[in-house]
Enzyme design. Sequence first.
Site, short mmCIF file in Angstrom:
data_model
loop_
_atom_site.label_atom_id
_atom_site.label_comp_id
_atom_site.label_asym_id
_atom_site.label_seq_id
_atom_site.Cartn_x
_atom_site.Cartn_y
_atom_site.Cartn_z
CG ASP A 244 -2.11 0.95 1.01
OD1 ASP A 244 -2.06 1.77 0.07
OD2 ASP A 244 -3.07 0.87 1.79
C1 BGC Z 1 -4.88 3.45 0.29
C2 BGC Z 1 -5.01 2.52 -0.91
C3 BGC Z 1 -4.80 3.31 -2.18
C4 BGC Z 1 -3.44 3.98 -2.11
C5 BGC Z 1 -3.11 4.82 -3.34
C6 BGC Z 1 -3.62 4.27 0.26
O1 BGC Z 1 -3.66 5.27 1.24
O2 BGC Z 1 -4.94 2.69 1.47
O3 BGC Z 1 -6.27 1.91 -0.92
O4 BGC Z 1 -4.91 2.46 -3.29
O5 BGC Z 1 -3.41 4.86 -0.99
O6 BGC Z 1 -3.92 5.94 -3.40
#
Ligand code: BGC
Length: 818
Positions: A244
């Site tokens: 993530d």
């Molecule tokens: C989120 C993800 C997301 C990623 C990119 C993170 O903060 O948990 O779900 O895909 O950011 O935006």
Amino acid sequence: MTARHDPDTTASATEADRRDLIARMTLAEKASLMSGANFWNTKAVERLGIPSMMLTDGPHGLRKQGGAADHLGLNASIPATCFPTAATLANSWDVALLERVGAALGAEAAAEDVSVVLGPGLNLKRNPLGGRSFEYFSEDPQVSGKLAGAFIRGIQSSGVGASMKHFAVNSQETHRMSIDEIVDERALHELYLEGFRIAVAEGDPWTVMSSYNKINGVYANENQDVLIGILRERWGYEGLVVTDWGGNNDRVAGLLAGNALEMPSTDGVTDAEIVAAVEAGTLDEAVLDARVAEVLALVERTRRPAGTPAPTVDHESAHELAVEAARQAIVLLANPTGVLPLGPSAGRIAVIGDFAETPRYQGAGSSLVNPTRVDAPLAALRASGLDVVGYESGFTRRDSAARGRQRRALELAAKADTVLLFLGLDESAEAEAVDRQHLRLAQNQLDLADAVLALGKRVVVILAGGAPVELPFADRVDAIVHGYLAGQGGGRAVADVLTGAVNPSGKLAETYPLAYADVPSAAAFGRTEATSEHRESLYLGYRYYDKTGTDVRYPFGHGLSYTTFAYTDLEADAERAGVTVTNTGDRVGAEIVQVYVEAPDAAADAFRAARELRGFAKVRLEAGASARVEIELAEHAFDVFDTDLGDWRTVPGAYRVLVGASSRDFRLDATVTVEGEPWAGATPADLPRYRSGRVADVDAAEFERLLGRPLPSPTWPVGAPLTRADIIAQTRGRGGFAGFLHGLIESAYTVLMRLGRPHAANNTRFALDMPFRSLPRLSGGKFDEAMLDGFLLMVNGRFWRGVRDLIRAARRRRRDPR
Ligand code: BGC
């Protein structure tokens, strides 16, 4: 996106070619592929014709940013179709629909040269206050897994990879980057991993996003038991694991656990760590090669064949699909007086509630889509031919007393025969990085509802919001329609359901408790520091309410229709259940047929849920028509995860197979006898609450007995120096600069809320939950590890020494930026 469509840079297609390509790469080139080039793109290796790929949010629409990048929904993205969010789509229980929506999303991504869409999100809804509940499907792994699998198939049918996220046990937003989710092995396998397992089996996602949190003491992204033992070895997954955003802790440990891509860019900081580890002999280069091969395989899978033009998107038909998806998902929760559908007898209609004019159709955070258009319910109702005598907002979005608005709304209501009252959760209530604080609607809305009800008119409540709320007025209104977060076409869909142009067919994929206190994890959820103990184990959602006989507002699987359905002729065996469903009403409609399995000893004193959903199907029937519905039972329909065996085991006995319209509306049942080795684990003598299901008050000792190990400390160590892995929130309650820093961020929150900027305010939560280690990695080269050392001294009570070191490091950095 440099070289992606250049025919001269075609990447190799076979494993042997890939090996050859890897052999030609330098160590630095290999390491460079392990992290992003910027916020959304991977790195290219132009010399070898390896192109960059773009990965972009998010689950219910494309969020491709052209300008400033962020993962918090702050900066704009290009217009794209905003489909209903996962929580909404789940209410359709319609596998084929999910595949179509996935395909439409994939097509928009392909048209924009996006290689991977960062979704779907399928964490189980452990507690209705979870801030991202709107982005997840269900409290049940069957529903989550089947729908996510279909969504993945859809996205990938366009040659775009999906990213199944957030793997795994990302059960809360509070301290999401550091929280240690403590879960026993049965709950882990039977619930938290099961949806992901089904999605891998049915959708084969090209990428999996590891979650920020720890699972039983180890960061998900470094968790070899989960990422290797379960994902790859047990489930046979062969794709790529991506972190993530900002979710890498120890780069080498991540690689060893099978993570091939850290996002976003760390400005080379962690690539250098990989190179150093290989050179020092602490990381076998073969491990790096295996990860590089996974990146190359993804490049090949997502590369548009040379010479093929980018597909184009018809935004009109995508919008129509968004409307249709919303129509299939809207849930008619109650209609006791038969006021719906609104006919001529509805008379003069007053539309009241801010959400009618300015709908809430998606949640906040990284999934925020810039819609191509938005249909508001008010406009659609006015165009529907109903006698709409007026509209009043009735309340302000932020929960402040707005007496003028309320008075005008009541005056309008007094002139009408029927009031359509649009209530819901406001934009700040449901957002990534923040859990909700309570299960109530805003007080100004509840006051308005009471005042309108006091007028004695017919009242239909239409709800907006991606997660359960308490509904104290539920027994006093004529009908309740739940639109959830229905996407950009939701306004039209809601109007169609109210008028009867569409017969509602959605059913809840989660339970609506009567009050928050009824939720088994209510006491501690979101309130702890270092760990989040899943003491309720298997008893999540309906599994808990049904085991303990707790009354609920609306049960899992509940949803009404304007027609009626009869169920006859059930035939069931260990593989399938067949039933005849007849539309006994006077209009076309769709029914979601649900199959639950009740273990022989579940009702008695055994550590089993009372019954569990093991299959479902949606069937559309003309008035008077019948259909035979065959439903395959889930792979582990008669199994438990036997912790002694370390594997699934079929538990023999006579099971009841119940078929019906909700988890509390069974129409037929049959008995199925299943063979197998007897299982002694059903009635553990030392786990009385797990046998009775009364898990809301499990004490630490009983939970430890279930886990088979002592619990780690639930609190942050008091006074211990803060380290790179600690989060900024841990400055709370400390003196000196640490306390000052904490106070500053808290004040920013208060000021931003007062300024009416809830999204920006919520992002101060994100800042507090960020580990110190992220500062150099996310600074784009402005803040290096030596500066972080100085900063850590500052927060650890050696302020001046830290300032001095930080200034010196900053000067060094300026002189020699590399
Ligand atoms: C989120 C993800 C997301 C990623 C990119 C993170 O903060 O948990 O779900 O895909 O950011 O935006």
